[in-house]
Design an enzyme around this catalytic site. Structure first.
Site, PDB file in Angstrom:
ATOM      1  N   HIS A 159       0.828  -1.204   0.000  1.00 49.80           N
ATOM      2  CA  HIS A 159       0.000   0.000   0.000  1.00 49.80           C
ATOM      3  C   HIS A 159       0.871   1.267   0.000  1.00 49.80           C
ATOM      4  O   HIS A 159       0.410   2.334   0.391  1.00 49.80           O
ATOM      5  CB  HIS A 159      -0.949   0.032   1.203  1.00 49.80           C
ATOM      6  CG  HIS A 159      -1.675  -1.250   1.427  1.00 49.80           C
ATOM      7  ND1 HIS A 159      -2.867  -1.551   0.820  1.00 49.80           N
ATOM      8  CD2 HIS A 159      -1.348  -2.330   2.181  1.00 49.80           C
ATOM      9  CE1 HIS A 159      -3.269  -2.754   1.197  1.00 49.80           C
ATOM     10  NE2 HIS A 159      -2.359  -3.257   2.009  1.00 49.80           N
ATOM     11  N   SER A 183      16.033  20.150 -14.415  1.00 54.53           N
ATOM     12  CA  SER A 183      14.951  21.132 -14.490  1.00 54.53           C
ATOM     13  C   SER A 183      15.521  22.475 -14.899  1.00 54.53           C
ATOM     14  O   SER A 183      16.593  22.870 -14.435  1.00 54.53           O
ATOM     15  CB  SER A 183      14.243  21.256 -13.128  1.00 54.53           C
ATOM     16  OG  SER A 183      13.371  22.377 -13.099  1.00 54.53           O
TER      17      SER A 183
END
Length: 485
Positions: A160, A290
């Site tokens: 999970h 970036s």
């Protein structure tokens, strides 16, 4: 593929061959590869018809062979513009440079003789013979080496996407490998099941060839077998309509789509681990992550794989729809769709695997970060070990459980509410109740005591399932991928 492509034509190579695909796979989908294969199929047909008694001369075949690769693409395009028929355009173009052989080119055949058989002859639907499966083998090899190297390096497991019992870095890689191995076996099975369409005529009845051979059924069967063998196949489909069953496309593309799902899962895992700073894909010395944030190391290779994998999975809908709407012996609304979906599936799989190979050849592991994450979570996971040790030292399980529960809640509050580190271990050490086992705490918190048989599982899995699968591809295993961005 019998109507003109003038309207709505989409280049088979498109963006994939121009920006992403390997030269080998791009050539496999080039016009030159396609139309030279058409000519060879016409040569195979003429040779077989001659050997079975039709009035075809050696000079005609020699003329065809001498012009097999000499295609005037400008003439073919002009012929197609006039005739609105791609196969006949190339029959006329071939006949122009082979005037002696012109009367016997395409003799008795339908357009699907070259259209469908070229699909097989180019091995577009023959996945495990091409570049893609060799790339897959190399990906499996690189990941196997990675799994072996990190077979016993403990790391947090996640269920999970929440911290769970420890596994190892190598064992996690084996989960990726198991899916890739299934894909490899599926591709090999698709290869083994594949047959040639052969020489079947306009609606698959071989009526035109039966007429050519004056009703001699045996010669028609021999013709089919001879052309199939010349094209490099052991078997042809015994029955077809005008085309081979489009379920063959489903079989091939479903395996590629399944591979796409596997790669998407692997690369998503790598992206998640990159966020945790535990594992990263290769990052070049001068690479920019970036334009606005110079510190970033974006997992752009894995992101590319996920992006293209989604496209590969989505393409699976095309052959399913195409097969389901074939009318009787065939309809033509499959042509434009297949011209896009089949090449794009193979080209997409090719670049996905090449990119994933590049990733797996340069995966970077940060053991200290992994260790820090383990230290943060392990005290909670070790509570059962602590309880068992206290019971062995003479304590009461229920009393110990309550002590641990209270201390765990206090430590969790520090982590969640105050943003501090997990101090459960320090709380246990300060509590006199746990004095009998303080000397055992280091051993009880050793990460390697929490990984079970993960290292042994890695060793057995690699030796029994992965390495044997790679044996046929050993000669091509040393090829490395330099990714062009």
């Amino acid at each position: 593929e019998t109507h003109s492509r003038t309207h709505g034509k989409r280049d088979d190579l498109d963006i994939f061959s121009k920006k992403y695909a390997s030269k080998e796979m791009a050539f496999n989908f080039s016009d030159r590869k396609k139309f030279t294969t058409w000519r060879r199929l016409w040569i195979y047909l003429a040779k077989a018809e001659k050997s079975l008694g039709l009035p075809i001369t050696d000079a005609q075949i020699l003329e065809m062979e001498s012009h097999a690769d000499n295609i005037d693409f400008a003439m073919a395009a002009e012929e197609e513009r006039k005739l609105r028929h791609d196969v006949m355009a190339h029959v006329h173009t071939f006949a122009h440079c082979c005037p002696t052989a012109a009367p016997i080119i395409h003799l008795g055949a339908t357009s699907c003789y070259v259209g469908d058989n070229t699909l097989f002859a180019r091995k577009l639907a023959h996945p495990s013979s091409g570049a893609s499966v060799r790339s897959l083998a190399r990906v499996i090899d690189r990941l196997a080496n990675f799994a072996e190297k990190y077979a016993d390096l403990p790391t947090l497991g996640f269920t999970h996407y929440q911290p769970a019992q420890l596994t190892t870095v190598g064992k996690r890689a084996c989960l990726w490998l198991q899916d890739l191995a299934m894909d490899m076996r599926n591709l090999q099975r698709a290869r083994d099941d594949l047959r040639f369409r052969g020489v079947k005529g306009t609606t698959g009845t071989q009526a035109s060839f039966l007429q050519l051979f004056q009703g001699e059924h045996e010669k028609v069967e021999q013709l089919d077998n001879m052309v199939t063998e010349m094209a490099g196949f052991k078997k042809a489909y015994l029955v077809t309509g005008q085309t081979y069953s489009r379920k063959v496309d489903i079989d091939c593309l479903s395996n590629l789509a399944s591979l796409g799902a596997t790669v998407h899962k692997i690369c998503t895992d790598i992206r998640l681990l990159a966020n945790l700073k535990e594992i990263e894909e290769p990052f070049e010395k001068e690479q920019i992550g970036s334009s606005a944030m110079p510190y970033k190391r974006n997992p752009m290779r894995a992101e590319r794989c996920c992006s293209l994998a989604r496209h590969l999975v989505a393409l699976m809908a095309d052959p399913l729809q195409t097969a389901s709407v074939q009318w009787l012996e065939r309809t033509l609304d499959d042509s434009a769709n297949r011209r896009i979906s089949l090449p794009e599936s193979f080209l997409t799989a090719d670049i996905i695997l090449s990119t994933l190979q590049n990733i797996t050849e340069g995966l970077v592991v940060y053991p200290k970060v992994i260790e820090r994450h383990i230290r943060h979570e392990l005290p909670f996971m070790a509570t059962e070990n602590i309880i068992m040790a206290m019971v062995k030292a003479g304590g009461n399980r229920q009393d110990c459980h309550e002590k641990i529960r209270v201390l765990s809640q206090e430590a969790a509050a520090v982590v969640k509410q105050e943003g501090g580190d997990n101090d459960l271990l320090a709380r246990v050490q300060r509590d006199p109740y746990f004095a009998p086992i303080l000397g055992q705490l280091d051993a009880l918190l050793d990460p390697k005591t929490f990984i079970g048989r993960a290292p042994q599982q890695v060793t057995r899995f690699l030796s029994e399932e992965v390495r044997p699968l790679l044996e046929p591809y050993k000669a091509k295993m040393d090829v490395k991928i330099e990714l062009e961005l």
